[in-house]
Design an enzyme around this catalytic site. Structure first.
Site, PDB file in Angstrom:
ATOM      1  N   ARG A  33      81.927  28.769  -9.984  1.00 24.12           N
ATOM      2  CA  ARG A  33      80.552  28.321 -10.226  1.00 24.12           C
ATOM      3  C   ARG A  33      80.272  27.477  -9.043  1.00 24.12           C
ATOM      4  O   ARG A  33      81.244  26.042  -8.768  1.00 24.12           O
ATOM      5  CB  ARG A  33      79.816  27.949 -11.307  1.00 24.12           C
ATOM      6  CG  ARG A  33      78.770  27.080 -10.654  1.00 24.12           C
ATOM      7  CD  ARG A  33      77.913  26.518 -11.269  1.00 24.12           C
ATOM      8  NE  ARG A  33      76.271  25.587 -11.223  1.00 24.12           N
ATOM      9  CZ  ARG A  33      76.196  24.373 -11.564  1.00 24.12           C
ATOM     10  NH1 ARG A  33      77.471  23.674 -12.452  1.00 24.12           N
ATOM     11  NH2 ARG A  33      75.062  23.816 -11.822  1.00 24.12           N
ATOM     12  N   ARG A  74      62.078  14.777  -6.829  1.00 28.08           N
ATOM     13  CA  ARG A  74      62.458  13.083  -7.115  1.00 28.08           C
ATOM     14  C   ARG A  74      62.082  13.029  -6.946  1.00 28.08           C
ATOM     15  O   ARG A  74      60.911  12.936  -5.648  1.00 28.08           O
ATOM     16  CB  ARG A  74      64.457  13.333  -6.328  1.00 28.08           C
ATOM     17  CG  ARG A  74      65.084  14.365  -6.870  1.00 28.08           C
ATOM     18  CD  ARG A  74      66.714  14.567  -5.993  1.00 28.08           C
ATOM     19  NE  ARG A  74      67.339  15.258  -6.387  1.00 28.08           N
ATOM     20  CZ  ARG A  74      68.817  14.747  -7.604  1.00 28.08           C
ATOM     21  NH1 ARG A  74      68.109  14.209  -8.084  1.00 28.08           N
ATOM     22  NH2 ARG A  74      69.709  15.569  -8.172  1.00 28.08           N
ATOM     23  N   LYS A 215      68.141  31.276 -13.986  1.00 28.27           N
ATOM     24  CA  LYS A 215      68.477  29.742 -14.932  1.00 28.27           C
ATOM     25  C   LYS A 215      67.083  29.608 -15.165  1.00 28.27           C
ATOM     26  O   LYS A 215      66.126  29.188 -15.390  1.00 28.27           O
ATOM     27  CB  LYS A 215      68.979  28.679 -13.936  1.00 28.27           C
ATOM     28  CG  LYS A 215      70.434  28.628 -12.943  1.00 28.27           C
ATOM     29  CD  LYS A 215      70.582  27.854 -12.294  1.00 28.27           C
ATOM     30  CE  LYS A 215      70.574  26.161 -12.968  1.00 28.27           C
ATOM     31  NZ  LYS A 215      70.931  25.483 -12.385  1.00 28.27           N
ATOM     32  N   THR A 273      75.822  23.246 -19.695  1.00 30.23           N
ATOM     33  CA  THR A 273      75.359  21.577 -19.763  1.00 30.23           C
ATOM     34  C   THR A 273      75.155  21.487 -21.562  1.00 30.23           C
ATOM     35  O   THR A 273      75.046  21.325 -22.275  1.00 30.23           O
ATOM     36  CB  THR A 273      73.623  21.460 -19.648  1.00 30.23           C
ATOM     37  OG1 THR A 273      73.519  22.652 -18.814  1.00 30.23           O
ATOM     38  CG2 THR A 273      73.625  20.014 -19.553  1.00 30.23           C
TER      39      THR A 273
END
Length: 470
Positions: A33, A74, A215, A273
């Site tokens: 990845r 963010r 995802k 994860t």
């Protein structure tokens, strides 16, 4: 180099591993990845070239997965870099570009304020800080701090339960995608998918030059999962942001649902994860982490993924090796085979019936392996969905197909010349199975193929052949 396991390993490349790619591949990594959230294009180009070099060294196809950053939300910056918060205090969020302080925070995303509702929860820094909205407008929100003590520059923001009107592909993603496709990546992963139209746009831009992966890290995606799967060639259970926006007890339930949905569709599914999170700084995982990896394998996931463990961790090679050992041990459990029995509706009566017959025929003790001749990879993926316990050898004239199949459960892929004669198919199948030691002398090889080979999904031949006795 044949692996003694069916589940696959995805390893994220970064400063700790980009110079050790061949070592990681030999240790068990099947897919690498490349995370476009970090690094410059020049760095990624060198990394992808290094993967191709390692592929030649280890002698088997290896896939490159380009992971687009997506619209990661963010906070802005703080005047002092860090602020201290108190439970119960007021905190304003707004679009003002001025650096924030303990009373207000810059949030440079107007889409967030459009999605807010009074009473909504706002999570900051992966949920370490929790706010409740008491009043909001098109460019601000007044909130109360319900939990959390500290914030610093550019931390992430999540709005659990709310769909944010923001495209999954940012301008940065579009530039990164064009670059990744020019570099010849095999898979493209789209982050923060919320709706089917996100994947439709990605497919339009990719235009067949790579396979596309969704995802699943937003709860909104779970509400329209079937529509997203219709447009995806694989999915990732991205438990980072998904685990922030869902209650902790909901995450394993969502994981099982996603794995089952992918298996029903016959598309690869990656569980990702924090799988071996402690190995970022420890040479061994915790027992809970080992159980987490094993659980994904028992559930039938095609692949498990290392993130920071292999990208920036102190023990990237050990992380891959231990993950390989866990996968192999699970697959040696006497009860594991019964969990792999596929359950799915027949979608294409002819092709699916033929593949199901191949899997049943392969249950005979004298069958050593299955060989699928494929151009697009669909015949091999159909076999993979059936979870046969014998190895599946996918022979294809297309290098890009061979590489993409590196993500598929139980499939070993190799590149061959295009064939047109049924007798030649049998000869090539037996020769490759014997050379790769997948079929000992005298054992039979079950062949699944379609003629002409260039017709996608045209599996119409099922036959047996035997490797010559010595």
């Amino acid at each position: 180099m044949i692996r003694a396991r069916r589940a696959r390993i995805v390893a994220t490349l970064g400063p700790a591993s980009r110079n050790r790619i061949a070592e990681l591949a030999r240790a068990g990594a099947d897919v690498f990845r490349v995370n476009f959230s970090h690094g410059a294009h020049a760095d990624h180009a060198r990394t992808i070239q290094a993967v191709r070099k390692a592929e030649a060294e280890v002698g088997r196809p290896i896939a490159v997965l380009a992971d687009l950053q997506g619209p990661k939300l963010r906070l802005g910056k703080f005047a002092d870099g860090v602020v201290r918060l108190k439970t119960g205090q007021d905190l304003r969020l707004d679009l003002d570009p001025a650096p924030g302080d303990a009373s207000r925070i810059q949030v440079p995303h107007p889409e967030i304020f459009a999605a807010l509702r009074n009473g909504a929860t706002v999570l900051l820094d992966d949920g370490k800080v929790r706010l409740r909205v008491v009043r909001h407008g098109p460019d601000f929100a007044e909130t109360i701090v319900e939990a959390g003590e500290q914030l610093s520059d550019n931390k992430g923001l999540n709005l659990p339960g709310l769909a944010i009107p923001i495209p999954a592909l940012t301008e940065k993603d579009r530039r990164d995608l064009a670059f990744a496709l020019d570099q010849g990546v095999d898979w493209v992963a789209l982050s923060f998918v919320q709706r089917a139209s996100d994947m439709a746009e990605l497919r339009r831009l990719v235009n067949g030059r790579a396979s596309v992966l969704a995802k699943i890290e937003k709860p909104a995606a779970l509400d329209v999962l079937d529509e997203i799967l219709d447009l995806s060639e694989a999915i990732m259970v991205a438990r980072g942001d998904l685990g922030v926006e869902l209650n902790p007890e909901e995450v394993p339930v969502a994981q099982k649902r996603l794995i089952r949905a992918a298996r029903l569709r016959g598309i690869p599914v990656i569980v990702a994860t924090q799988m071996l999170e402690s190995m970022i700084h420890s040479p061994t995982p915790t027992r809970a982490e080992a159980s987490d990896v094993a659980g994904a394998v028992y559930e039938g996931a095609d692949a498990v993924m290392l993130s920071a463990e292999s990208a920036v961790g102190d023990y990237p090679l050990e992380a891959v090796s231990i993950m390989d050992r866990i996968l192999t041990r699970v697959e040696n459990d006497p009860r594991w085979p019964e969990l792999m029995r596929a359950e799915y509706p027949v979608e294409d009566a002819d092709a699916d019936a033929l593949v199901a017959a191949a899997r049943r025929a392969a249950e005979a003790a004298s069958t050593a392996c299955l060989v699928a001749f494929t151009t697009t990879g669909q015949t091999a993926l159909r076999l993979s969905r059936e979870r046969p316990l014998q190895p599946t050898l996918a022979l294809t004239p297309q290098l890009d197909t061979a590489r993409r199949l590196a993500l598929a459960w139980g499939v070993e892929s190799r590149v061959i010349a295009e064939l047109f004669d049924p007798e030649e198919l049998a000869r090539v199948a037996v020769k490759n199975a014997a050379e790769m030691e997948l079929a000992p002398p005298g054992q039979r090889v079950l062949i699944l193929a379609g003629l002409p080979m260039g017709s996608p999904g045209a599996a119409n031949i099922l036959r047996l052949a035997h490797t010559p006795r010595r």
